[in-house]
Write an enzyme that holds these catalytic residues in place. Structure first.
Site, PDB file in Angstrom:
ATOM      1  CG  ASP A  11      -0.187  -0.142   2.532  1.00 14.26           C
ATOM      2  OD1 ASP A  11       0.695  -1.021   2.610  1.00 14.26           O
ATOM      3  OD2 ASP A  11      -0.492   0.589   3.484  1.00 14.26           O
ATOM      4  CD  GLU A  12      -1.156   4.777   2.787  1.00  7.46           C
ATOM      5  OE1 GLU A  12      -2.154   5.502   2.963  1.00  7.46           O
ATOM      6  OE2 GLU A  12      -0.350   4.510   3.709  1.00  7.46           O
TER       7      GLU A  12
END
Length: 885
Positions: free
Chosen positions: A538-539
């Site tokens: 993620d991210e």
């Protein structure tokens, strides 16, 4: 004087001067560590009141004002040679005082230091420091504890007034500073508004709750007679493995049921054919409880365990150990029923995890998603890579980060706190064994390529150690950074490029292969083969390149203004990555995270692990699930519903991914229980998620939730998708631990909310509707959901929590959250209620000096200020106290 003697004198003089300077530095630190600190949020709508948040570079041009007040109880402070370090989860953009400046270090670590214009703080004096921060500060936990002071070479010290988990001791009351925007439609929860919210939930009598199993079975018939387990039980568990039999015996004993050779017989067996076509799934069971004997037929060992847990679920809180006779036919709704715990941001003990696993097993949860690494720490011992825990498992004030990571999230300058800690190899094996005996699969998550700072910094410490020893090839083996990469990038949580391991290096893939191998070996030794590898993913982005910012040269209204020529994507200046793109191995920088995920999936498959899982944004540039090396690919779907998640979930399912519903606005337990600044948690996805909201979540028809909930600002939204929806594969509830430092806080945030999600993961309710492409649910307008049935179902469940389950949590030593009561005064009479009926309410009319049990409004006359609170069934704990004027 000869030269030799002169040299000795000079050395002695320099030593004395250094000693004197160090002593003076320590004196400054010691004195400032006794300062009083007060923090006050003064304006969460600063952009509406004259602050040019856009010019300050604030995301979506949103910023807030706050004031730090320092009080000096001792002698005057004139020195400028000191600094106060603190955790600012929202970056300070400006200091409205020329005497001080704020310097962002990394992550949330920020340094407040005097400027050349500092005029000192007189003896007994105070000084106010107005600041402007990005975003808002709406809950008290936005302010982190354990500010500490440094000076020269002195030993850092925590400022005593901030060394607390009771943030109210130095954070001023928020007053009316609880709204995110001027038209925020959320309702502040106080005594009266809480009373109104609870008023539709009635207290049910014991007979109505008789024979109720949690989570709710698919079908159950309750009979008139009772079975008496007070004589003890004779468990016939030949159908279970030794470990599972031992675990369920322990559960019976802990529940107060003795094991007796001549006790009430409970007979178990497995039979895949006995369940019938509809119920023939793993975990299915039938349960027949007669007056003298109970029989459980499970599809598998999991089904047998669930049938036994259903018997324990029936036990009343009064200790009588009499349960209803009945016949139940049951099977899980989802085969993936998960609880996620982050131990990287703040460490949580093995003992707390064991307690949690016991309760999850009782509620038929079968997946423990174990988030072991992040920017802030690495929490699992890996043989051959000691720096991962010796450096990455610790936080302290070491600016070189050769011995530990820098403090984050209020952890303070020393290692004696929840910022520091890790699980030994044996600890992890023990946890996996414990989970497996309770039919819970452990899925380890090693987050990458973003959220990887602990690994990056640890492997740099390893690199330096081995390079000094002249072992260059060994030093390079697991290095995770390209030294040519000086990209300027900022992660979502304000880390620099050290937050991202480099996906273009062969050493990065060598590192992932090593980690997979070692953790797989731990699972093998624990007797639970590793079936799923969680990649994280993620991210992996620069938040400053997001939509909330624009370039000063071409500004967009309502955005923060930056010099975009200075902003880079992660790895943009890595020569290794640039060459890969030039050679056509990957399309562009944007595709690197998914490229790395594909590479790791092939490693996972080579280890014989058939399933890889990730947060969905980490795989967004892969064509579909078939592009990966493993047979199955699952995604934790975490798009917020009101920002379009009701539609984008379908895209992932239609590309062949197994979708695990993980929506932040419904099943993140790091968000507050209610809209009240004294609650704990982040709130970027929603302002609150309580048991009722989680219970009312429809995980397999996401548009439906628009009718039963609101968005972050308390406003209605509409939802529909025209796409096919193959259905979710599972449901998971999450606790990220940024604001959750202690085990007690961890249990407060998980319990009892997790039980509401366990109910939805196991049982589909009558009020849940089938997904229908093109059907639009409009909050506040359409009425497709049967609200009366939903209320009746919640009333039943809330009473089971309040009258039965909370007492069981007491018995198992779980420090769960007690709901704050609602109350109002009508005609001089106190009317009070609580979200979970059955819990005792107390009130005080003498400012808490004495407390009385609340009965009914008719018998409770009060005058003036009244305090109210709820009490745990064992009488040992209390909710937060609410004031009713």
């Amino acid at each position: 004087m000869n030269k030799f003697r002169a040299s000795l004198v000079a050395v002695a003089l320099m030593s004395a001067l250094a000693s004197g300077a160090a002593s003076a530095d320590q004196d400054i630190v010691d004195r400032i560590s006794q300062f009083g600190v007060k923090y006050k949020v003064t304006d969460n709508l600063a952009a509406d009141h004259g602050v040019d948040c856009a010019a300050l570079g604030a995301d979506w041009a949103s910023c807030n004002r706050a004031t730090i007040t320092l009080s000096n109880p001792g002698e005057a402070i004139d020195s400028r040679d000191w600094a106060i370090y603190m955790s600012n989860v929202h970056e300070t953009l400006k200091v409205d005082s020329d005497q001080f400046r704020m310097v962002h270090i990394v992550g949330d670590l920020t340094r407040l230091e005097p400027t050349d214009k500092f005029q000192g703080i007189p003896a007994g004096g105070t000084i106010e420091i107005p600041i402007v921060n990005e975003y808002w500060q709406l809950f008290i936990t936005d302010v982190m504890p354990r500010w500490y002071v440094t000076s020269g070479n002195a030993t850092p010290k925590i400022i005593a007034s901030t060394d607390t988990e009771d943030l109210t001791t130095f954070v001023e009351p928020f007053g009316n500073q609880w709204k995110r925007t001027a038209d925020d439609q959320n309702v502040l929860m106080d005594a009266v508004s809480r009373f109104d919210k609870n008023s539709d939930v009635k207290t049910l009598d014991a007979q109505t709750l008789r024979g109720q199993i949690v989570p709710t079975p698919a079908k159950v018939d309750v009979f008139a007679e009772d079975a008496d387990l007070s004589v003890g039980v004779k468990l016939e568990l030949d159908s279970l493995s030794t470990a599972k039999a031992r675990a369920i015996k322990q559960s019976f004993l802990q529940s107060g049921i003795s094991l007796q050779k001549e006790g009430y017989r409970i007979v178990t067996r497995t039979d895949k054919k006995a369940q019938g076509k509809e119920r023939a799934v793993p975990g299915a069971y039938t349960l027949t409880i007669g007056k003298d004997k109970a029989e459980i037929v499970g599809y598998d060992q999991g089904g047998v365990l669930y049938g036994l847990q259903s018997i324990l679920s029936l036990l009343p809180a009064d200790g009588s150990n009499k349960i209803a006779t009945l016949k139940a036919s049951d099977a899980p709704r989802f085969q993936y029923r998960g609880v996620f715990l982050d131990v990287a941001r703040n460490f949580h003990s093995k003992e707390a995890i064991i307690r949690m696993l016991d309760r999850l097993a009782a509620w038929k949860i079968n997946v423990f998603h174990f988030h072991l690494t992040d920017d802030e720490a690495w929490r699992i011992e890996i043989p051959g890579l000691p720096e991962l825990t010796e450096v990455g498992g610790k936080r302290c004030h070491d600016l070189s980060e050769k011995h530990c990571l820098l403090p984050q999230l209020g952890s303070g300058p020393q290692t004696d706190n929840n910022g520091t800690g890790h699980f030994s190899r044996q600890d992890y094996i023990d946890i996996v064994k414990y989970a497996d005996a309770r039919n819970i699969q452990v899925i380890p998550e090693i987050d990458m390529p973003a959220h990887a700072r602990a690994a990056v910094v640890s492997m740099e410490a390893r690199y330096d150690r081995l390079m000094k020893a002249g072992k260059k090839s060994e030093a390079m083996a697991y290095r995770l950074v390209d030294p040519t990469d000086d990209s300027n990038t900022t992660s979502v949580q304000l880390y620099d490029r050290t937050s991202y391991l480099n996906p273009c290096l062969t050493s990065s893939l060598r590192f992932t292969d090593k980690i997979i191998s070692e953790i797989q070996a731990m699972h093998r030794e624990a007797g639970q083969p590793l079936k799923t590898w969680h990649f994280g993913g993620d991210e992996a982005k620069n938040i400053r390149l997001g939509e909330g910012y624009s370039d000063r040269a071409t500004p967009k209204a309502g955005t923060g203004l930056l010099d975009m020529s200075k902003e880079d994507r992660p790895w943009a200046k890595s020569q290794v990555c640039q060459k890969m793109i030039a050679d056509g191995k990957v399309a562009d920088m944007e595709h690197l995270p998914s490229y790395f995920a594909l590479k790791v999936s092939r490693q996972v498959n080579a280890h014989g692990i058939g399933r890889m899982q990730a947060w969905q944004d980490g795989l967004k540039d892969a064509k579909n699930a078939r592009a990966f090396g493993t047979e199955k690919v699952a995604v934790n779907f975490w798009d917020t519903l009101y920002w379009g998640g009701f539609d984008t979930a379908n895209d992932w399912a239609n590309k062949g991914y197994e979708v695990i519903i993980t929506n932040p606005d419904y099943v993140y337990m790091d968000f507050p229980y209610e809209v009240n600044p004294l609650e704990r948690g982040y709130y970027w996805g929603t302002r609150f998620s309580d048991e009722r909201k989680m219970f009312s979540f429809a995980p397999n028809n996401l548009p439906q939730n628009a009718e039963t909930s609101v968005d972050r600002d308390g406003k209605h939204f509409s939802a529909k998708s025209d796409k096919a929806w193959p259905g979710a594969k599972g449901l998971s509830v999450q606790l990220w631990s940024e604001t959750t430092r202690t085990d007690e806080q961890m249990e407060y945030m998980i319990f009892p909310r997790a039980l509401a999600v366990a109910e939805r993961a196991w049982h589909r309710a009558d009020w849940e509707q089938d997904y229908q492409a093109g059907k639009e649910y409009i909050g506040g307008k359409t009425q497709y959901v049967d609200r009366a049935t939903l209320l009746s179902d919640w009333t039943r469940f809330a009473n089971l929590l309040g009258q039965r389950e909370m007492a069981k949590l007491d018995k198992f030593g779980i420090l769960y959250r007690l709901p704050v009561p609602g109350a109002r005064k009508v005609g001089g009479k106190l009317e009070a209620n609580v979200a979970l009926p059955g819990l005792t309410i107390q009130y005080s009319t003498d400012d808490g000096q004495s407390w009385q049990r609340y009965g009914t409004a008719a018998e409770t006359e009060v005058l003036g200020k009244t305090l109210i609170r709820s009490v745990s069934p064992d009488g040992k704990r209390f909710s937060r106290t609410e004031v009713l004027e």
